[in-house]
Structures are given as structure tokens and as C-alpha cells.
Design a protein around this motif. Structure first.
Motif, mmCIF file in Angstrom:
data_model
loop_
_atom_site.group_PDB
_atom_site.id
_atom_site.type_symbol
_atom_site.label_atom_id
_atom_site.label_comp_id
_atom_site.label_asym_id
_atom_site.label_seq_id
_atom_site.Cartn_x
_atom_site.Cartn_y
_atom_site.Cartn_z
ATOM 1 N N GLU A 86 0.840 -1.196 0.000
ATOM 2 C CA GLU A 86 0.000 0.000 0.000
ATOM 3 C C GLU A 86 0.883 1.256 0.000
ATOM 4 O O GLU A 86 2.028 1.228 0.430
ATOM 5 N N GLU A 87 0.324 2.346 -0.487
ATOM 6 C CA GLU A 87 1.090 3.586 -0.672
ATOM 7 C C GLU A 87 1.615 4.182 0.629
ATOM 8 O O GLU A 87 2.645 4.831 0.633
ATOM 9 N N ASP A 88 0.918 3.978 1.754
ATOM 10 C CA ASP A 88 1.363 4.570 3.018
ATOM 11 C C ASP A 88 2.332 3.672 3.788
ATOM 12 O O ASP A 88 2.672 3.962 4.931
ATOM 13 N N TYR A 89 2.808 2.602 3.182
ATOM 14 C CA TYR A 89 3.798 1.710 3.794
ATOM 15 C C TYR A 89 5.121 2.479 3.864
ATOM 16 O O TYR A 89 5.651 2.936 2.841
ATOM 17 N N ILE A 90 5.643 2.673 5.071
ATOM 18 C CA ILE A 90 6.793 3.567 5.275
ATOM 19 C C ILE A 90 8.007 3.198 4.420
ATOM 20 O O ILE A 90 8.583 4.078 3.781
ATOM 21 N N PRO A 91 8.428 1.919 4.351
ATOM 22 C CA PRO A 91 9.573 1.636 3.475
ATOM 23 C C PRO A 91 9.317 2.025 2.017
ATOM 24 O O PRO A 91 10.224 2.454 1.317
ATOM 25 N N LYS A 92 8.065 1.914 1.569
ATOM 26 C CA LYS A 92 7.741 2.313 0.191
ATOM 27 C C LYS A 92 7.838 3.827 0.038
ATOM 28 O O LYS A 92 8.344 4.327 -0.969
#
Length: 92
Positions: free
Chosen positions: A40-46
Motif C-alpha cells: 500500500e502507498e502509506d507503507y513507510i519503506p515504500k
């Protein structure tokens, strides 16, 4: 063991049928990139993949970021960052 006798790393890898560690690491980076792109877009590593560092880097040996290393790996396979991202999203 006799004095002056040594075995090279390459000889040990050949005898034990092991690949160089850097090859093992490189092989794991690209699948992890695919997993990262499918999150998902709010995944910190992403989110950190698109961050740009403010200011100047410290002096000394230039150290590549994880993204720069992955981009280098992708270029070696003839792929670009945006293509890898699209393939990962289509795969998920």
C-alpha cells in the motif's frame, strides 16, 4: 597447515559449490523491490524510496543508497525503475 599455504576465497567457493555473497544479495534485492512496489502507498519503506536527502552528504567514500544499488542491478538486467514498478504492480 604449512607456513605460507593459503586457499583463495574463489577456491573455497568452487570446492563448496557456493556462490559469492554479493550475487546472493543482488538476487534478493529485485524480488524485495517487487514486494515493496505491491504494498500500500502509506507503507513507510515504500514512501522512503522516493525521499530525497536534504543538504549535502558527508565527505569521504561515496556510499550508494539502497535505491541506487537496485537501479544499478536493474540496469544490468536491461530494465528501468519505472518498468520494474509497472511489472510488480501487474504481477500482484
Amino acid at each position: 597447515m604449512a607456513v605460507g599455504f593459503f586457499i583463495t576465497n574463489e577456491e573455497i567457493r568452487r570446492k563448496t559449490k557456493q556462490r559469492p555473497l554479493i550475487d546472493v544479495i543482488k538476487k534478493g534485492r529485485l524480488p524485495w523491490l517487487g514486494n515493496l512496489h505491491r504494498r500500500e502507498e502509506d507503507y513507510i519503506p515504500k514512501e522512503t524510496m522516493d525521499w530525497k536527502q536534504d543538504g549535502q552528504r558527508m565527505k569521504g567514500k561515496l556510499v550508494l543508497t539502497w535505491r541506487q544499488m537496485v537501479e544499478k542491478d536493474l540496469m544490468a538486467t536491461g530494465k528501468a525503475w519505472f518498468i520494474a514498478k509497472q511489472v510488480a504492480q501487474d504481477h500482484g
